[in-house]
Design a protein around this motif. Structure first.
Motif, PDB file in Angstrom:
ATOM      1  N   ALA A  98      55.986  35.992  -3.953  1.00 41.97           N
ATOM      2  CA  ALA A  98      55.856  37.433  -4.193  1.00 41.97           C
ATOM      3  C   ALA A  98      57.144  37.881  -4.878  1.00 41.97           C
ATOM      4  O   ALA A  98      58.221  37.372  -4.593  1.00 41.97           O
ATOM      5  CB  ALA A  98      55.652  38.190  -2.888  1.00 41.97           C
ATOM      6  N   THR A  99      57.022  38.823  -5.796  1.00 42.84           N
ATOM      7  CA  THR A  99      58.174  39.301  -6.552  1.00 42.84           C
ATOM      8  C   THR A  99      58.341  40.796  -6.335  1.00 42.84           C
ATOM      9  O   THR A  99      57.371  41.551  -6.409  1.00 42.84           O
ATOM     10  CB  THR A  99      57.996  39.011  -8.055  1.00 42.84           C
ATOM     11  N   VAL A 100      59.567  41.201  -6.061  1.00 39.90           N
ATOM     12  CA  VAL A 100      59.903  42.612  -5.933  1.00 39.90           C
ATOM     13  C   VAL A 100      60.744  42.970  -7.152  1.00 39.90           C
ATOM     14  O   VAL A 100      61.752  42.318  -7.432  1.00 39.90           O
ATOM     15  CB  VAL A 100      60.681  42.889  -4.632  1.00 39.90           C
ATOM     16  N   LEU A 101      60.305  43.967  -7.901  1.00 35.56           N
ATOM     17  CA  LEU A 101      60.984  44.362  -9.134  1.00 35.56           C
ATOM     18  C   LEU A 101      61.696  45.694  -8.950  1.00 35.56           C
ATOM     19  O   LEU A 101      61.133  46.623  -8.361  1.00 35.56           O
ATOM     20  CB  LEU A 101      59.985  44.483 -10.274  1.00 35.56           C
ATOM     21  N   VAL A 102      62.924  45.792  -9.476  1.00 37.68           N
ATOM     22  CA  VAL A 102      63.683  47.037  -9.452  1.00 37.68           C
ATOM     23  C   VAL A 102      63.971  47.424 -10.898  1.00 37.68           C
ATOM     24  O   VAL A 102      64.548  46.638 -11.659  1.00 37.68           O
ATOM     25  CB  VAL A 102      65.008  46.883  -8.666  1.00 37.68           C
ATOM     26  N   GLN A 103      63.541  48.630 -11.271  1.00 41.37           N
ATOM     27  CA  GLN A 103      63.710  49.101 -12.645  1.00 41.37           C
ATOM     28  C   GLN A 103      65.125  49.647 -12.865  1.00 41.37           C
ATOM     29  O   GLN A 103      65.723  50.216 -11.955  1.00 41.37           O
ATOM     30  CB  GLN A 103      62.690  50.198 -12.951  1.00 41.37           C
ATOM     31  N   PRO A 104      65.652  49.465 -14.079  1.00 38.52           N
ATOM     32  CA  PRO A 104      66.969  50.016 -14.372  1.00 38.52           C
ATOM     33  C   PRO A 104      66.942  51.538 -14.393  1.00 38.52           C
ATOM     34  O   PRO A 104      65.883  52.147 -14.508  1.00 38.52           O
ATOM     35  CB  PRO A 104      67.276  49.452 -15.770  1.00 38.52           C
TER      36      PRO A 104
END
Length: 155
Positions: free
Chosen positions: A140-146
């Protein structure tokens, strides 16, 4: 005096009605059991928890007006720190977390400034950052936007 009981006064459920109710209950309970994860220990649940903790770190940094870090302490533990020590939330709960059931986390720390913006070193983060959780033979991948620090989870 004989009492006569008519068929209309002895109404009850028919066998068909009882079977229909039991069938509906069975289907409903099996659907619930398939979605139920005891203790939320599944990989998707732990990825969602990490995402919530990232959002919580950002919100606390913003509300307190200080920089806070989601500090990965080992592949299975992380905590919210002020750079030196693990902090407590407004309810007094220590903000340290442990991944369960063999789930591991491969990523480095993420710091939010006092305005809730994600940082890369001393400057604002300029590219999307991904956190990978692995276990149960899946990822599973958790993405954080700039800039905004918007957090999403990808299975």
């Amino acid at each position: 005096m004989d009492v006569v009981i008519s068929k209309k006064s002895c109404r009850g459920f028919t066998l068909v009605e009882l079977v229909a109710v039991l069938l509906i209950l069975g289907v409903t309970s099996s659907a619930i059991m398939l979605r139920w994860a005891p203790g939320d220990q599944s990989l998707p649940a732990q990825a969602d928890l990490l995402a919530r903790n990232l959002r919580h770190t950002q919100a606390m940094a913003l509300s307190r007006g200080v920089a806070l870090t989601l500090d990965v302490q080992s592949p299975t533990t992380y905590a919210i720190t002020d750079g030196a020590a693990t902090i407590r939330d407004s309810a007094g709960a220590l903000q340290d977390f442990v991944l369960d059931n063999g789930v591991t986390l491969s990523v480095s720390d993420l710091k939010f400034d006092s305005l809730g913006r994600p940082l890369s070193g001393a400057s604002l983060m300029s590219t999307t950052r991904s956190w990978t959780l692995s276990g149960e033979s899946s990822i599973a991948t958790v993405l954080v936007q700039p800039l905004t620090g918007h957090v999403t989870v990808a299975p």
